[in-house]
Design an enzyme around this catalytic site. Sequence first.
Site, PDB file in Angstrom:
ATOM      1  CG  ASP A  80      -2.153  -0.882   0.986  1.00 30.38           C
ATOM      2  OD1 ASP A  80      -2.737  -0.819  -0.114  1.00 30.38           O
ATOM      3  OD2 ASP A  80      -2.509  -1.641   1.901  1.00 30.38           O
ATOM      4  CG  ASP A 125      -8.048  -3.209  -2.432  1.00 30.33           C
ATOM      5  OD1 ASP A 125      -8.511  -4.219  -2.998  1.00 30.33           O
ATOM      6  OD2 ASP A 125      -8.479  -2.795  -1.351  1.00 30.33           O
TER       7      ASP A 125
END
Length: 389
Positions: free
Chosen positions: A115, A175
């Site tokens: 991330d 994602d």
Amino acid sequence: MNLKIKITIISALSISVVKAQKVDVKKAISAAAKQTEVLIKNVDSARLANPKQVSPRTVEKGQFKMVGSKDWTSGFFPAELWYFYQYTKDKKWRDLAKKYTEDIKKEQYNKGTHDLGFMIYCPFGNGYRLTSDTAYRGVIVQAAKSLSTRFNKTAGVIRSWDHNGDKWQFPVIIDNMMNLELLFEATKLTGDSAFYKIAVSHANTTIKNHFRPDFSSYHVVDYDPETGDVRKKNTAQGYADESAWARGQAWALYGYTMCYRETKNNAYLAQADGIAGFILNNKITPADGVPYWDYNDPKIPNVSRDASAAAITASALYELAKYSSNGKKYKAAADKILYSLSTKYTSKLGDNYGFILEHSTGHRPANSEVDVPINYADYYYLEALLRRR
């Protein structure tokens, strides 16, 4: 009904809808700025109590929740402040953005997460774009190096999660498309094509394995790291493995729109168009354009919405409108969503500890962050407003 009268009624309805969907960007950003000033005061108070908690994430069960820099959402708050600076050119917002961005800096070396695009590129990328601070440039490049260590050449993708080794060997979540922008930027900053090639490989492999024929996406695809074969496909944060989790569709739309911008590969534009079609033509979506948390939850309409998915989608559609032959349709759809968010999904001034949007859904299957304000909803809402302008 007389045909002429029917046409007149439909026309009148259409006109009223168009008028209602005109987004007042100046008013919306002004309200968001006042609300964020409340948030900053609550952040500073919370940091005095626990300096390791650096960013506001959500309000859950009435409690204000802060997170440390290692949390995947840590970069959104300082990135929002950069957007206020971009809009106002007010030194106050620049100084605040610089202050809170610094708290995330050490995560440039974090090799334990996929991330880093969210954590580092959102604040440091915007900071570099708006100030040309060479220190930010170095952080972006180092973060891209850290992210690249998670790439498996055999599978052709970047590993997402390290947890739940009993469930997955090499899990990749949709994602992860959002973190590729960090890699594209690193190639532009350094001239090293290795980052670019990793991003393209990940995007191509994800097209091949993550999507169903209707352009809806699985959440998780697990790979065999030794052979590159797909082991299984799941939807961990959605209703069921074969369901379409709303935020996952939004991530996919945004990710492939960005990939087309960075590569001009028409395959990515076609993918983004297909995903947009799934979202915009879905009869499950309410009239205001803000989706339920999962398109296939059998309890619809008695389930939570996801304003974060709507904000991500609106922002993506404004960009996709510039590239696609469906541009007018996408812009109109984004306007409708943004109007809904700015008029029906915003917190009253001072409520929700200063978060801007209400009614997002984080992880409903885990009963976590259901129908709450959340920082990434606010970030993409502001981005959509700036893109609308």
